[in-house]
Write a protein that holds these residues in place. Structure first.
Motif, PDB file in Angstrom:
ATOM      1  N   GLU A  21       0.990  -1.043  -0.047  1.00  0.00           N
ATOM      2  CA  GLU A  21       0.060   0.035  -0.239  1.00  0.00           C
ATOM      3  C   GLU A  21       1.114   1.167   0.485  1.00  0.00           C
ATOM      4  O   GLU A  21       0.429   2.282  -0.669  1.00  0.00           O
ATOM      5  N   HIS A  22       1.867   0.842   0.904  1.00  0.00           N
ATOM      6  CA  HIS A  22       2.849   2.438   0.507  1.00  0.00           C
ATOM      7  C   HIS A  22       3.631   2.389  -0.347  1.00  0.00           C
ATOM      8  O   HIS A  22       3.988   3.684  -1.325  1.00  0.00           O
ATOM      9  N   ALA A  64       2.149   2.255  -3.359  1.00  0.00           N
ATOM     10  CA  ALA A  64       1.759   2.293  -4.255  1.00  0.00           C
ATOM     11  C   ALA A  64       1.672   4.315  -4.151  1.00  0.00           C
ATOM     12  O   ALA A  64       1.462   4.844  -5.479  1.00  0.00           O
ATOM     13  N   THR A  65       2.284   4.628  -3.394  1.00  0.00           N
ATOM     14  CA  THR A  65       1.743   5.671  -3.019  1.00  0.00           C
ATOM     15  C   THR A  65       3.235   7.297  -2.921  1.00  0.00           C
ATOM     16  O   THR A  65       3.947   8.219  -2.900  1.00  0.00           O
ATOM     17  N   CYS A  66       4.636   6.074  -2.858  1.00  0.00           N
ATOM     18  CA  CYS A  66       5.989   6.561  -2.445  1.00  0.00           C
ATOM     19  C   CYS A  66       6.944   6.169  -3.954  1.00  0.00           C
ATOM     20  O   CYS A  66       7.499   4.602  -4.400  1.00  0.00           O
ATOM     21  N   TRP A  67       7.169   7.009  -4.317  1.00  0.00           N
ATOM     22  CA  TRP A  67       8.356   7.111  -5.623  1.00  0.00           C
ATOM     23  C   TRP A  67       9.343   6.896  -4.923  1.00  0.00           C
ATOM     24  O   TRP A  67      10.631   5.657  -6.253  1.00  0.00           O
TER      25      TRP A  67
END
Length: 262
Positions: A27-28, A30-33
Motif C-alpha cells: 500500500e505504501h 503505491a504512493t512512494c516513488w
C-alpha cells in the motif's frame, strides 16, 4: 508514511516480510516513488543473494528496527555484487582467450579465403645404409689397405707359398724408367734383403737393399709393414718380374716373394 515503511524495501524484495507487513508495504509502495525506484534496483540483487543462509535472513529481518544494520547489509550486498561482476568479467575474458586460441586455426580455415595453408613437416623415414650386394669386403691382411688411392701406378699383389712373405707393389711409368713402391708383410728377421728387377732380356738389376730387425715386418711381434720406394731405368714394358730376395752372410741370395706377369 513511517520510516519503517521506507526501511522495508530490502526485506520485501527478499520475501522475508510476513503477509500483513507485505500488504502494508505494498500500500505504501503505491504512493512512494522513492521506494518504488529502490525496489526496482533491488530486483537483480535478489538473484545474487539466493545463496544466503537462514542466519543472514534473520539478520536482515532485524533491519526493521535497526537502520544501521540495514545500511551494513546493503553495503555488503553492493560489495558482493561488484565481486560477482568482476568474477564474471574475468571468467568471460579467460574464456575468450582460451576459445580464441583453440578456434583461431579453424576460423582462419573458414574465413581465410585464398590464404595459403600452413605447410606441415612430414616425418623423415630413415633406413640403414648397406653396401651393394655385389661388393666384397676388403682383406684386412692386405698391406695396401688405406694406401691404394695414394699410390701411383698399377698395383700387383703376391704371396710366396713357401716363405709366406706377402707384398703389394705399384709400378708407375716415368721418363727415366719405372718408379716402384712396395709394402712387405709377414717378413721375419733378422736378415738382409734386396729388391731385384729382372728384365725380359734376362738381365737383372739390384735397385735397393735393406736390413730387417729381429721383430720383422707385418709379424706378430711387429705388425707394421715395411714400405719402400725404388726406381729403375727399365721401362715397365721391359720388366719380366720383380723379386724380393734374402741374402745370407756369404752373399747367397734366395727368393722371398716374386711379382711376375708384369
Amino acid at each position: 508514511m513511517s520510516r519503517a515503511d521506507h526501511m522495508d524495501v530490502a526485506a520485501y524484495a527478499l520475501g522475508v516480510l510476513d503477509p500483513q507487513d507485505a500488504e502494508r508495504f505494498e500500500e505504501h509502495l503505491a504512493t512512494c516513488w522513492a521506494c518504488a525506484a529502490e525496489l526496482e534496483t533491488m530486483v537483480p540483487v535478489v538473484g545474487l543473494l539466493s545463496g544466503i543462509d537462514g542466519e543472514a535472513m534473520a539478520a536482515l529481518e532485524q533491519t526493521h528496527t535497526d537502520p544501521a544494520l540495514l545500511d551494513r547489509t546493503l553495503m555488503a550486498v553492493r560489495r558482493d555484487r561488484r565481486r560477482t561482476r568482476m568474477r564474471q568479467v574475468f571468467a568471460a575474458a579467460a574464456a575468450v582467450v582460451v576459445f580464441g586460441g583453440l578456434s583461431g586455426v579453424a576460423m582462419a580455415g573458414i574465413f581465410g579465403g585464398g590464404a595459403e595453408p600452413i605447410p606441415q613437416a612430414e616425418p623423415t623415414l630413415t633406413a640403414p645404409i648397406t653396401a651393394p650386394p655385389d661388393s666384397e669386403p676388403p682383406d684386412p691382411n692386405d698391406p695396401g689397405i688405406g694406401d691404394k688411392e695414394q699410390q701411383e701406378g698399377d698395383q700387383h699383389n703376391a704371396v710366396d707359398p713357401g716363405t709366406g712373405v706377402k707384398t703389394t707393389m705399384w709400378l708407375a711409368s716415368k721418363e727415366y724408367g719405372t718408379q716402384i713402391n712396395l709394402q712387405l708383410t709377414r717378413l721375419p728377421g733378422p736378415r738382409t734383403c734386396r729388391l731385384v728387377v729382372v728384365r725380359k732380356n734376362a738381365t737383372s738389376e739390384v735397385v735397393s737393399t735393406w736390413s730387417v730387425p729381429g721383430g720383422g715386418y707385418g709379424t706378430n711381434t711387429n705388425q707394421l709393414p715395411l714400405e719402400l720406394s725404388a726406381s729403375t731405368s727399365a721401362p715397365v714394358k721391359d720388366i719380366a718380374k720383380i723379386q724380393v730376395q734374402s741374402v745370407d752372410v756369404n752373399g747367397v741370395a734366395s727368393p722371398l716373394v716374386t711379382v711376375g706377369d708384369i
